[in-house]
Design an enzyme around this catalytic site. Structure first.
Site, PDB file in Angstrom:
ATOM      1  N   HIS A   1      -7.471  28.011  90.294  1.00 28.12           N
ATOM      2  CA  HIS A   1      -8.762  28.180  89.635  1.00 28.12           C
ATOM      3  C   HIS A   1      -9.838  27.234  90.129  1.00 28.12           C
ATOM      4  CE1 HIS A   1      -8.117  31.080  86.325  1.00 28.12           C
ATOM      5  NE2 HIS A   1      -6.868  30.835  86.639  1.00 28.12           N
TER       6      HIS A   1
ATOM      7  N   LYS B   1     -21.291  24.244  78.946  1.00 27.38           N
ATOM      8  CA  LYS B   1     -20.392  23.919  80.058  1.00 27.38           C
ATOM      9  C   LYS B   1     -19.750  22.567  79.795  1.00 27.38           C
ATOM     10  CE  LYS B   1     -21.338  27.328  82.974  1.00 27.38           C
ATOM     11  NZ  LYS B   1     -20.302  28.270  83.421  1.00 27.38           N
ATOM     12  N   ARG B   2     -18.486  22.440  80.157  1.00 24.35           N
ATOM     13  CA  ARG B   2     -17.907  21.100  80.193  1.00 24.35           C
ATOM     14  C   ARG B   2     -18.672  20.321  81.261  1.00 24.35           C
ATOM     15  NH1 ARG B   2     -14.024  18.462  77.947  1.00 24.35           N
ATOM     16  NH2 ARG B   2     -12.805  16.883  79.012  1.00 24.35           N
TER      17      ARG B   2
ATOM     18  N   LYS C   1     -21.320  21.556  87.897  1.00 20.81           N
ATOM     19  CA  LYS C   1     -21.954  22.504  86.969  1.00 20.81           C
ATOM     20  C   LYS C   1     -23.445  22.199  86.801  1.00 20.81           C
ATOM     21  CE  LYS C   1     -17.616  23.302  84.468  1.00 20.81           C
ATOM     22  NZ  LYS C   1     -17.415  24.733  84.739  1.00 20.81           N
TER      23      LYS C   1
ATOM     24  N   THR D   1     -16.325  32.105  82.371  1.00 20.35           N
ATOM     25  CA  THR D   1     -16.163  33.135  81.347  1.00 20.35           C
ATOM     26  C   THR D   1     -17.261  33.033  80.296  1.00 20.35           C
ATOM     27  OG1 THR D   1     -14.596  31.693  80.169  1.00 20.35           O
ATOM     28  CG2 THR D   1     -13.667  33.396  81.594  1.00 20.35           C
TER      29      THR D   1
ATOM     30  N   LYS E   1     -19.437  36.003  78.158  1.00 20.97           N
ATOM     31  CA  LYS E   1     -19.649  36.049  76.710  1.00 20.97           C
ATOM     32  C   LYS E   1     -21.129  36.201  76.384  1.00 20.97           C
ATOM     33  CE  LYS E   1     -15.669  33.030  76.301  1.00 20.97           C
ATOM     34  NZ  LYS E   1     -15.260  31.616  76.299  1.00 20.97           N
TER      35      LYS E   1
END
Length: 815
Positions: free
Chosen positions: A356, A544-545, A550, A650, A654
């Site tokens: 991943h 987001k973490r 990111k 993901t 959503k």
């Protein structure tokens, strides 16, 4: 602010409309009172709300258990191929409401609770989130379990029952502070301990060579105690099992130890053994943390494999006799063990690994304990490289052999877990098309050239049950009124909404649902966080973490830029909202990013000139339950990672399904989202993968952008000069230094295009009808991103099993 309708009032209209299931109300009330009086308290007059919650949970669980037993009987009688899904994270959230939805019990339970004089939403809020995951990976695992059950697959989830899950996050003076997540302190009504299936797991020790083989001796034994949680499918009476292992010491200390003063040491030794399942993902930036994490991963693998073999041997329901001894038949009944973010020394003939993360640091483990495990890996590496295919296919290519080795030589020897898993796997897949292409072209190029047939793509997905029906019943009802209810099982049917893109009534209904969700979320923020926001403003949300790739820092620069423009009365949309996830406890940079965000918020939110036109809000302690409120309320979804770094995502799916537009790079699943919704209907900006690769070759110079773009220079100077930290002017010097000199993710390179794209967002938001039309295109295009589709592809193309929408008999029905 008027209080909006509750989700329960909305859900009563959807899917099982009206009074469906209300004939069960009397039975539910009877069972509720039975649990309350005989299981929990003797005098109902002193019952607490938590007692009422447990009574309701146990009442709903009664409906699960019969289906659970019937499902396992069905599996043993039919003896199908079974799928085993291993994950170190299962971010399940709350169970009560999800179970009621999947069993079609929600209306009846609503009515029963109402007649008992209780409030359903209050009872639901009692439940603790099962925070056994850090973010998207654990949430994906939960979605996959839901889809496996809904598609009738004989599937089992395996993981660790962490005593303390993801930490509770507090923001104190702008800084993240972690507190223990004692999610089990009141008990868990959904799990069942199964001590009869306890398994030993061996650690450490040494190997001895004997004439009859190699023996592993002097090991430390930890017992793996399983706890089973039922996972119901969507209205098909299938209930699968998630089995989580808890570490237990092998025996109690004995009286002799106590008498000779060994009591304290005996207890300490016991604690060391049980630490394995104590907490989710300890810090691994020091030796003890790495060792414990490795032990956690080995623990779940070793216990699970023993359990799989045990189940393989027993083929008849209720039978304890050994039915199979020929392990050549194992692949016929165990088609695949799906490994999800685990370090695996598993060498089975049929194995699949999900890779991943494309960041190299996540693909390696130092050889921190020289045990027989590593001896086996060294042998495997030698056989694979020198004896088997690499040397024969590429004779004399020592550089290729070095690149493909399972053991990385150097100052510290490292086991390359990704290489190890590829060697043992019959299939390897990425989780978005762009991710799979990157794996083949760069990270695993050598392996792909040798075994191209092994590599596939399986784009991630989300379950529409939790992430639409449950969290956004108003939108689900509006959709069901136009195209029927079958989309809940077949999300591709959302394409039928395309014929309503220009339908005035549908546009109006979709806009109304969004506004109600925003009003409801604004009410929640005011009640629980003491934060007041304008529900008519645009809700621009990033969930987001926190990680450098990111690029929450890019969002920070955008906020500062728009603040500076607002200060000059350059009007954009009113209000702005930012939500973010936690930073890993040992991740200094991430914690500094949180501090920067809170500092920006302190300045912006209290500025009398900007007033209510712009707000920056950081919500602490983000959880699945909070996501279920935030996602339906979002207008704009931030998916702004550097192209080529996000495996899939993901959260983006959503938000798309719930009617938010996306602003993002061509990264992860964003690429396929743009294809499904139409690139004109999302906001794409920035470099593509090939642009990033070209810049890597050329060299990235942050100063070039800093000197050329005045607004960027102004924002960086404000951060560096203490504008957002006047009492500590140098507080953010590390962040500035990172952005100017050590930024692997090229924030400045995408800044200018990002700001221009945000200007387009503001312009479109001022045209409500045009905005909602794009929202409809996005909802209609989100069918591909159902986890049902993902799991169906895994099942057919890798696992060799066929999904089914057929119901099995309910407990009160004849078989």
């Amino acid at each position: 602010m008027s209080k909006p309708l509750s989700d329960h009032d909305k859900r009563k209209q959807i899917s099982v409309r009206g009074l469906a299931g209300v004939e069960n109300v009397t039975d539910l009330k009877t069972n509720f009172n039975r649990h309350l009086h005989f299981t929990l308290v003797k005098d109902r007059n002193v019952a607490t709300r938590r007692d009422y919650y447990f009574a309701l949970a146990n009442t709903v669980r009664d409906h699960l258990v019969g289906r659970w037993i019937r499902t396992q009987q069905h599996y043993y009688e039919k003896d199908p191929k079974r799928v085993y899904y291993l994950s170190l994270e299962f971010y399940m959230g709350r169970t009560l409401q999800n179970t009621m939805v999947n069993l079609a019990l929600e209306n009846a339970c609503d009515e029963a609770v109402y007649q008992l004089g209780l409030d359903m939403e209050e009872l639901e809020d009692i439940e603790e989130d099962a925070g056994l995951g850090n973010g998207g990976l654990g949430r994906l695992a939960a979605c996959f379990l839901d889809s496996m059950a809904s598609l009738g697959l004989a599937a089992y989830g395996y993981g660790i029952r962490y005593e303390f899950g993801i930490f509770n996050q507090k923001i104190v003076n702008g800084w993240q502070v972690e507190e223990a997540d004692d999610w089990l302190r009141y008990g868990n009504p959904w799990e069942k301990a199964r001590p009869e299936y306890m398994r030993p797991v061996h650690f450490y020790g040494r190997t001895e060579h004997h004439p009859d083989g190699v023996k592993w001796v002097d090991t430390q034994v930890v017992l793996a105690l399983p706890y089973d949680t039922p996972v119901p499918g969507y209205r098909n009476n299938v209930v699968n099992t998630m089995r989580l292992w808890s570490a237990k010491a092998p025996c109690e200390f004995n009286l002799k130890d106590f008498n000779v003063g060994g009591y304290i040491q005996a207890v300490l030794d016991r604690n060391l053994a049980e630490n394995i399942s104590r907490v989710l993902y300890p810090n691994d930036n020091f030796f003890e943390g790495k060792e414990l994490r490795l032990k956690q991963e080995y623990f779940v693998v070793a216990a699970t494999l023993q359990d799989i073999i045990r189940r393989f041997k027993v083929s008849k329901f209720g039978s304890r006799e050994i039915a199979r001894t020929d392990f050549n038949k194992l692949p016929e009944k165990v088609p695949d063990i799906d490994i999800f973010r685990c370090f695996e020394e598993i060498q089975l003939s049929e194995l699949i690994i999900l890779s991943h993360v494309c960041l190299f640091s996540a693909l390696r483990w130092p050889s921190i304990c020289e045990t027989n495990m590593y001896a086996v890996i060294y042998i495997l590496s030698f056989l694979y490289l020198a004896v088997q295919r690499v040397a024969s296919l590429f004779p004399g290519d020592t550089d290729r052999m070095r690149r493909m080795s399972l053991i990385e030589e150097g100052g510290i020897k490292r086991v390359n877990m990704a290489h190890l898993c590829i060697v043992g796997a019959h299939a390897v897949n990425g989780v978005a098309r762009i991710h799979s292409d990157i794996l083949k072209a760069t990270v695993f190029k050598d392996f792909y050239e040798m075994d191209p047939h092994k590599f596939q793509n399986k784009t991630n997905g989300i379950t529409p049950r939790r992430w639409l029906v449950m969290c956004n019943p108003g939108l689900a009802e509006v959709i069901a009124e136009r195209i029927g209810e079958d989309f809940i099982r077949d999300l591709d049917q959302l394409k039928k909404l395309l014929k309503f893109v220009n339908d005035e009534a549908f546009i109006r209904d979709v806009a109304k649902v969004k506004q109600e969700n925003k009003l409801k979320f604004a009410t929640h923020l005011e009640e629980h966080y003491k934060v007041k926001i304008n529900p008519n403003s645009m809700f621009d949300i990033q969930v987001k973490r926190i990680h450098e790739y990111k690029r929450q820092l890019l969002n920070c620069l955008h906020i500062i830029t728009f603040y500076n423009r607002e200060y000059l009365s350059v009007q954009f949309v009113t209000d702005f909202m930012l939500l973010l996830l936690q930073a890993a406890p040992g991740y200094h940079t991430a914690k500094m990013i949180i501090r920067l965000i809170t500092a920006i918020g302190e300045v912006v939110n209290n500025d009398p000139v900007v007033g209510d036109r712009l707000k920056v809000i950081f919500l602490e302690n983000y959880r699945v339950t909070l996501a279920e409120k935030a996602v339906p309320a979002a207008d704009l979804s931030e998916q702004i990672s550097t192209a080529g770094t996000e495996a899939s995502g993901t959260g983006n799916m959503k938000f798309m399904l719930n009617g938010a537009l996306t602003i993002g790079t061509m990264d992860g699943a964003n690429v396929e989202m743009a294809e499904e919704a139409g690139e004109d209907n999302i906001f794409i900006f920035g470099m593509r993968v090939e642009d990033v690769e070209a810049m890597d070759k050329k060299g990235y110079n942050a100063s070039e952008y800093y000197n050329r773009i005045p607004e960027l220079k102004q924002a960086i100077d404000q951060i560096a000069g203490g504008f957002f930290s006047p009492k500590q002017p140098d507080l953010f010097k590390d962040i500035v230094n990172l952005l100017m000199h050590h930024d692997r993710f090229k924030v400045f390179a995408d800044y200018e295009d990002y700001i221009k794209c945000q200007e387009k967002v503001s312009a479109l938001y001022k045209k409500p009808k045009e905005w909602v039309k794009k929202v409809i295109y996005n909802i209609a295009g989100s069918g591909k991103f159902s986890s049902d589709r993902t799991i169906s592809q895994y099942a057919r193309e890798i696992w060799g099993v066929e999904p089914s929408l057929e119901k099995i008999a309910a407990p009160d029905d004849p078989k």
